[in-house]
Design a protein around this motif. Structure first.
Motif, PDB file in Angstrom:
ATOM      1  N   HIS A 126       0.852  -1.211   0.036  1.00  0.00           N
ATOM      2  CA  HIS A 126       0.005  -0.012   0.052  1.00  0.00           C
ATOM      3  C   HIS A 126       0.826   1.242  -0.095  1.00  0.00           C
ATOM      4  N   ALA A 127       2.009   1.340   0.903  1.00  0.00           N
ATOM      5  CA  ALA A 127       2.698   2.396   1.078  1.00  0.00           C
ATOM      6  C   ALA A 127       3.465   2.604  -0.486  1.00  0.00           C
ATOM      7  N   ALA A 128       4.022   1.656  -1.165  1.00  0.00           N
ATOM      8  CA  ALA A 128       4.764   1.695  -2.338  1.00  0.00           C
ATOM      9  C   ALA A 128       3.902   2.367  -3.310  1.00  0.00           C
ATOM     10  N   LEU A 129       2.620   1.969  -3.406  1.00  0.00           N
ATOM     11  CA  LEU A 129       1.621   2.391  -4.382  1.00  0.00           C
ATOM     12  C   LEU A 129       0.723   3.607  -4.205  1.00  0.00           C
ATOM     13  N   ASP A 130       0.916   4.184  -2.927  1.00  0.00           N
ATOM     14  CA  ASP A 130      -0.018   4.998  -2.427  1.00  0.00           C
ATOM     15  C   ASP A 130      -0.217   6.300  -3.381  1.00  0.00           C
ATOM     16  N   ALA A 131       0.987   6.476  -4.142  1.00  0.00           N
ATOM     17  CA  ALA A 131       0.942   7.823  -4.925  1.00  0.00           C
ATOM     18  C   ALA A 131       0.757   7.243  -6.256  1.00  0.00           C
ATOM     19  N   ASN A 132       0.525   6.046  -6.609  1.00  0.00           N
ATOM     20  CA  ASN A 132      -0.335   5.575  -8.059  1.00  0.00           C
ATOM     21  C   ASN A 132      -1.673   5.312  -7.933  1.00  0.00           C
ATOM     22  N   LEU A 133      -2.347   6.430  -8.848  1.00  0.00           N
ATOM     23  CA  LEU A 133      -3.946   6.295  -8.472  1.00  0.00           C
ATOM     24  C   LEU A 133      -4.796   5.226  -9.654  1.00  0.00           C
ATOM     25  N   CYS A 134      -5.746   4.681  -9.078  1.00  0.00           N
ATOM     26  CA  CYS A 134      -6.520   3.799  -9.698  1.00  0.00           C
ATOM     27  C   CYS A 134      -7.836   4.385  -9.738  1.00  0.00           C
ATOM     28  N   ARG A 135      -8.609   4.634 -10.755  1.00  0.00           N
ATOM     29  CA  ARG A 135      -9.925   4.982 -10.573  1.00  0.00           C
ATOM     30  C   ARG A 135     -11.109   3.996 -10.692  1.00  0.00           C
ATOM     31  N   CYS A 136     -10.687   2.957 -11.306  1.00  0.00           N
ATOM     32  CA  CYS A 136     -11.538   1.872 -11.336  1.00  0.00           C
ATOM     33  C   CYS A 136     -11.948   0.924 -10.339  1.00  0.00           C
ATOM     34  N   GLY A 137     -10.966   1.145  -9.011  1.00  0.00           N
ATOM     35  CA  GLY A 137     -11.206   0.544  -7.975  1.00  0.00           C
ATOM     36  C   GLY A 137     -10.748  -0.841  -8.097  1.00  0.00           C
ATOM     37  N   SER A 138      -9.523  -1.176  -8.750  1.00  0.00           N
ATOM     38  CA  SER A 138      -8.959  -2.368  -8.829  1.00  0.00           C
ATOM     39  C   SER A 138      -7.608  -2.669  -7.784  1.00  0.00           C
ATOM     40  N   HIS A 139      -7.844  -1.879  -6.787  1.00  0.00           N
ATOM     41  CA  HIS A 139      -6.781  -1.660  -5.905  1.00  0.00           C
ATOM     42  C   HIS A 139      -6.496  -3.050  -5.422  1.00  0.00           C
ATOM     43  N   ASN A 140      -7.541  -3.881  -5.071  1.00  0.00           N
ATOM     44  CA  ASN A 140      -7.270  -5.023  -4.109  1.00  0.00           C
ATOM     45  C   ASN A 140      -6.618  -6.115  -5.072  1.00  0.00           C
ATOM     46  N   ARG A 141      -7.354  -6.199  -6.272  1.00  0.00           N
ATOM     47  CA  ARG A 141      -6.752  -7.097  -7.295  1.00  0.00           C
ATOM     48  C   ARG A 141      -5.176  -6.714  -7.498  1.00  0.00           C
ATOM     49  N   ILE A 142      -4.835  -5.558  -7.592  1.00  0.00           N
ATOM     50  CA  ILE A 142      -3.443  -5.284  -7.810  1.00  0.00           C
ATOM     51  C   ILE A 142      -2.562  -5.742  -6.708  1.00  0.00           C
ATOM     52  N   VAL A 143      -3.168  -5.414  -5.437  1.00  0.00           N
ATOM     53  CA  VAL A 143      -2.230  -5.955  -4.176  1.00  0.00           C
ATOM     54  C   VAL A 143      -2.070  -7.566  -4.389  1.00  0.00           C
ATOM     55  N   ARG A 144      -3.291  -8.086  -4.785  1.00  0.00           N
ATOM     56  CA  ARG A 144      -3.049  -9.559  -4.578  1.00  0.00           C
ATOM     57  C   ARG A 144      -1.968 -10.087  -5.841  1.00  0.00           C
ATOM     58  N   ALA A 145      -1.857  -9.233  -7.141  1.00  0.00           N
ATOM     59  CA  ALA A 145      -1.170  -9.635  -8.021  1.00  0.00           C
ATOM     60  C   ALA A 145       0.175  -9.446  -7.612  1.00  0.00           C
ATOM     61  N   ILE A 146       0.492  -8.498  -7.113  1.00  0.00           N
ATOM     62  CA  ILE A 146       1.942  -8.266  -6.519  1.00  0.00           C
ATOM     63  C   ILE A 146       2.319  -9.530  -5.361  1.00  0.00           C
ATOM     64  N   GLN A 147       1.432  -9.693  -4.512  1.00  0.00           N
ATOM     65  CA  GLN A 147       1.610 -10.717  -3.619  1.00  0.00           C
ATOM     66  C   GLN A 147       1.769 -12.179  -4.468  1.00  0.00           C
ATOM     67  N   ARG A 148       1.149 -12.451  -5.483  1.00  0.00           N
ATOM     68  CA  ARG A 148       1.350 -13.600  -6.374  1.00  0.00           C
ATOM     69  C   ARG A 148       2.711 -13.413  -6.761  1.00  0.00           C
ATOM     70  N   ALA A 149       3.182 -12.437  -7.367  1.00  0.00           N
ATOM     71  CA  ALA A 149       4.525 -12.364  -8.183  1.00  0.00           C
ATOM     72  C   ALA A 149       5.368 -12.805  -7.090  1.00  0.00           C
ATOM     73  N   ALA A 150       5.183 -12.031  -5.893  1.00  0.00           N
ATOM     74  CA  ALA A 150       6.289 -11.923  -4.791  1.00  0.00           C
ATOM     75  C   ALA A 150       6.448 -13.361  -4.418  1.00  0.00           C
ATOM     76  N   GLU A 151       5.521 -14.237  -4.238  1.00  0.00           N
ATOM     77  CA  GLU A 151       5.394 -15.587  -3.884  1.00  0.00           C
ATOM     78  C   GLU A 151       6.389 -16.442  -4.986  1.00  0.00           C
ATOM     79  N   GLU A 152       6.100 -16.162  -6.216  1.00  0.00           N
ATOM     80  CA  GLU A 152       6.801 -16.668  -7.280  1.00  0.00           C
ATOM     81  C   GLU A 152       8.420 -16.400  -7.139  1.00  0.00           C
ATOM     82  N   LEU A 153       8.600 -15.063  -7.039  1.00  0.00           N
ATOM     83  CA  LEU A 153      10.009 -14.659  -7.068  1.00  0.00           C
ATOM     84  C   LEU A 153      11.037 -15.064  -5.880  1.00  0.00           C
TER      85      LEU A 153
END
Lengths: 155, 736
Positions: A126-153
């Motif tokens: 959240h802190a890293a992305l707080d200045a990246n704006l999303c208007r569609c409300g995809s925030h939670n999916r974006i966070v999950r995607a980053i967690q998924r990638a982190a898991e893989e990496l």
């Protein structure tokens, strides 16, 4: 003026006014459309690229000032083995986006985060992305995607 | 690299999407006739919808456009199912005035229910037609034939023939009858499944996908210098100095319309900036300091849209009333509006992210005083679209600049400031509710009145609805907007409660003067009306000392409405939620437009006792959208709507002074950020076989109401003015 710009591992000779922001060089001179115009004043993050691995708002930084620094755009974002970066696969797997205009900026910001914080907490994302704006409300999916990638990496 | 996305037909995901192809005029806009399903009513010819290519490519043509809601994926699922083809075989052309069927505006959560229905019936009928042809050719009764990915076979290894052998490249020349029943839910392979969005991989990985990315050969860059305030007239501008700047081709002025064209984008931006500094405007706007007091004082068009007089003469025990306010709010797409237009001396080619490509192309043709068929409009995706934003105006800007610089595609990109200051906002509203209740606190008489400026000023073929059209030397007057009316309504969308109150009266006061520019923002009046109705239901429940969930259920007959509320409450753990100081829970419910999806939202807030900062901790949303074509797409829309509504409801109101809009960037119009977004759980109640109901706007109202109700539960303070800010909370607490 003419200057050299290192984008996605290739040095390009650029001919543009010396105050031209990097964003317009990427989009109009190099045909790289991943960095997107959102606000022109560094407030929304849609234009985020990496410069020497650090997030950079390409809409406010003149390309001619980058000198030897490398620029990485979403088009040049690759995994260690050169295949599409796990973040891209993760964003698709999570269907993280609606209009997706802001997403490459999110991906680039996340790539920098995962480089120095391989297993970020939700609060760190959240802190890293707080200045990246999303208007569609995809925030939670974006966070999950980053967690998924982190898991893989960094399993 | 030109990145010509019109020719490249970007391959994204599993299904081919061509954004723009040239082709014959649209077929089959035959007038009137019987009651065909959905958009087939306006486009009866099967050829208007589906084409079987000789190369085995099946083309679906749709007038609906991709706004980020995933509609093209959903339509592809429906079409592939009925035709028995793989999704990969399908090629979709969307929003092309020369090729696509006319389907009005992509809006109002109607695309699956209307456009999808048409696709389903058209595809089913094409399949039946092809089976009849195959039956004759193979001499096998049609009912014994099987279809696998477009290949029709006789049973047990007999002869076969393909769709493209039968009719490849030829017109079907058949009008739809609507008599071929689409498949039953159990027979479908694609619809009902969470098929990944076909357009997302390209958009995520930075492929050219948006109109902003379109770079045809010989393209030049245009910028328009906007008036500093509404209705300002241009007295002078220094075109000569600007035309001497590097790369500048020309300055264009027509009345109060002022623009510049340059070779490169940054040159155009700098030229526009110098031009703007040189421009002298005469300003006249007078923006009301208090939009609500202003609304109540204006002459209005009044209509009673619902009246049921209670038959018994039992007098209410008591009467409660409250007034709620909804401010002007922005669409605020992350990518400002953009368009590319080319004038060849006679005809205009236009690429736009408009929701209404046909009507906007027609409005632009009239603005240019050329025949409507001389404007070829083609949709390309833009940034998130939540209603009538600057897309149509940017298209008109591009058309005017293109006419001044023929045979070069002119790309007009609005700035962030242009979009913030010039887009049409969601209207401010005043919402009054009064209820007479019996001894148990149940509603006997419900009286609801709303005051609002319009919610619909889309181009609709009128150049006076385009910013540029109004600013020309010979200006087109803006038509007076209407009020909507049933069944969709507009300012009064969802003003009629779904609750069964014995006596009810709903009155709309539509004010057609518009000091701030307004039009359709996701949900139109439903956002404010549901906030008011659902907040007041909470107030009534509190006054009756009844749990707000129980109170709602008491007043509802509709079983599906009750089911979404009950499911949401159960999933949220309403009755088990521990009572913690400074935390509260709230519920909001509505059936969007009273005819689309049912949606209930429960959420939990936490309020900081000293700073009054409001944090939404978690949210649960349950919806019943009838039969859902793409459950993941629907969930994405519903969750996105909830989060956007929380942003509106916690933070957003357009700022202005007596003359100018002062919300001109993201610091003067802040929106919700990652650390402020709650976790959200979405559940869909499955209704296979039921008609599909639109979901795109269903969560806006219930989310706002759930927030206000949770704040009341946490603090004992009722906030009735959106947005619900810490400052307002502090003030209300001090006043107690």
């Amino acid at each position: 003026m003419t200057f050299t710009l290192d984008v996605n591992g290739t040095k390009h000779a650029i001919d543009a006014d010396d105050d031209t922001p990097l964003l317009y060089v990427l989009r109009d001179e190099l045909g790289l459309h991943g960095a997107r115009y959102g606000c022109g004043v560094g407030q929304c993050g849609a234009c985020t690229v990496l410069s020497n691995g650090t997030p950079l708002r390409s809409c406010v930084v003149p390309a001619s000032t980058l000198g030897e620094r490398t620029v990485t755009t979403v088009e040049g974002l690759r995994g260690e083995d050169g295949s599409p970066h796990p973040l891209l696969r993760a964003f698709i797997a999570e269907q993280a986006g609606q209009c997706a205009y802001c997403i490459p900026g999110m991906v680039m910001t996340a790539a920098a985060l995962l480089k120095h914080t391989p297993r970020p907490t939700e609060a760190q994302i959240h802190a890293a992305l707080d200045a990246n704006l999303c208007r569609c409300g995809s925030h939670n999916r974006i966070v999950r995607a980053i967690q998924r990638a982190a898991e893989e990496l960094a399993p | 690299m030109s990145g010509d996305i019109s020719r490249r037909a970007v391959l994204q995901g599993s299904l081919l999407l061509a954004f723009a192809l040239t082709g014959p005029r649209a077929l089959g806009a035959a007038p009137g006739g019987g009651e065909l399903p959905g958009s087939l009513r306006r486009n009866r010819q099967l050829d208007a919808w589906i084409r079987i290519g000789a190369d085995g490519v099946v083309t679906l043509k749709t007038g609906k456009v991709e706004l980020g809601q995933g509609i093209l994926t959903a339509l592809g699922q429906l079409c592939a199912d009925e035709l028995d083809i793989h999704l990969e075989r399908l090629h979709i052309i969307s929003g092309d005035t020369a090729v696509s069927p006319y389907e009005g505006t992509t809006a109002g959560s109607n695309s699956v229910s209307e456009g999808g229905k048409a696709v389903r019936y058209a595809a089913a009928e094409v399949r039946a037609l092809l089976l009849r042809m195959a039956s004759q050719q193979l001499r096998v009764p049609a009912e014994r034939l099987r279809v696998t990915d477009g290949t029709i076979s006789a049973p047990s290894g007999g002869a076969s023939v393909t769709y493209w052998n039968l009719v490849g490249g030829k017109a079907l020349n058949q009008a739809a009858t609507g008599t071929v029943k689409p498949k039953a839910p159990g027979e479908r392979k694609h619809a009902g499944r969470a098929v990944p969005r076909v357009d997302l991989p390209g958009k995520i990985s930075g492929e050219p996908a948006f109109v902003q990315d379109y770079r045809p050969e010989r393209m030049v860059h245009g910028r328009v210098v906007r008036a500093p305030s509404y209705g300002a007239t241009l007295e002078s501008a220094d075109a000569a100095t600007v035309e001497r700047m590097p790369g500048v081709h020309t300055v264009v002025r027509d009345g109060d319309f002022l623009g510049v064209i340059a070779a490169k984008e940054w040159q155009a931006i700098k030229a526009a900036s110098v031009l703007a500094q040189s421009a002298r405007w005469k300003e006249q706007a007078a923006l009301p300091a208090d939009p609500y007091a202003w609304l109540l004082k204006q002459p209005s068009r009044d209509s009673v849209i619902e009246e049921t007089v209670r038959v018994t003469d039992v007098a209410p025990e008591r009467t409660l009333e409250a007034r709620y306010h909804r401010p002007y709010q922005m669409h605020g797409a992350i990518g400002p509006s953009c368009a590319v237009a080319e004038w060849d001396g006679e005809r205009l080619t236009l690429h736009t992210h408009s929701q209404s490509v046909f009507d906007t192309s027609a409005a632009i043709a009239r603005m240019l005083r050329i025949p409507v068929e001389h404007v070829h409009g083609m949709h390309l995706p833009g940034s998130g679209c939540y209603g009538h934003n600057g897309a149509d105006d940017a298209a008109a800007d591009a058309a005017l600049l293109a006419r001044a610089h023929p045979r070069h595609p002119v790309r007009v990109q609005w700035s962030r400031e242009d979009e913030h200051a010039c887009e049409p906002y969601g209207s401010a509203m005043v919402l009054d509710v009064r209820a007479g209740v019996d001894a148990q606190g149940n509603v006997l008489d419900w009286n609801y009145e709303l005051w609002s400026t319009p919610h619909g000023t889309r181009p609709g073929g009128h150049p006076g609805n385009l910013l540029a059209g109004r600013s020309l030397k010979a200006p087109f007057p803006m038509p007076t907007p209407g009020g909507g009316g049933p069944p969709n309504y507009s300012a009064d969308r969802n003003a009629i409660p779904l609750y069964d109150f014995p006596g009810r009266k709903v009155t709309t006061h539509l004010v057609t003067q518009m000091p701030l520019r307004v039009s359709s923002l996701r949900g139109l009046g439903a956002y404010g009306n549901v906030f008011a109705i659902e907040s007041f239901m909470d107030e009534l429940a509190h006054a009756a000392k009844v749990d707000p969930v129980e109170y709602r259920l008491r007043h509802l007959q509709d079983a599906r409405a009750k089911a979404v509320i009950q499911k949401a409450v159960e999933r949220f753990g309403w009755s088990q939620t521990p009572r913690v100081p400074h935390r509260g829970r709230g519920i909001g419910f509505a059936r969007y437009k009273n005819i689309a999806s049912y949606c209930a939202v429960c959420l939990e807030v936490e309020v900081d006792a000293t700073t009054h900062a409001i944090r939404v901790r978690r949210a649960v949303l349950v919806a019943d959208a009838g039969e859902v074509v793409n459950p993941d797409g629907a969930a994405n829309q519903l969750e996105g709507g909830l989060i956007q509504s929380l942003s509106w409801s916690l933070k957003e109101a357009v700022r202005h002074d007596a003359r100018r809009i002062t919300s001109r960037d993201w610091s003067t119009y802040p929106i919700l950020t990652f650390s402020e977004v709650p976790s959200v759980e979405v559940e869909l109640i499955e209704r296979p076989g039921e008609p599909s109901l639109g979901v795109g706007e269903a969560s806006q109202g219930p989310s706002a109401a759930a927030l206000g109700n949770a704040l009341f539960d946490a603090t004992g303070v009722r906030l009735r003015d959106l947005p619900l800010t810490p400052e307002r909370l502090a003030k209300a607490r001090e006043a107690r």
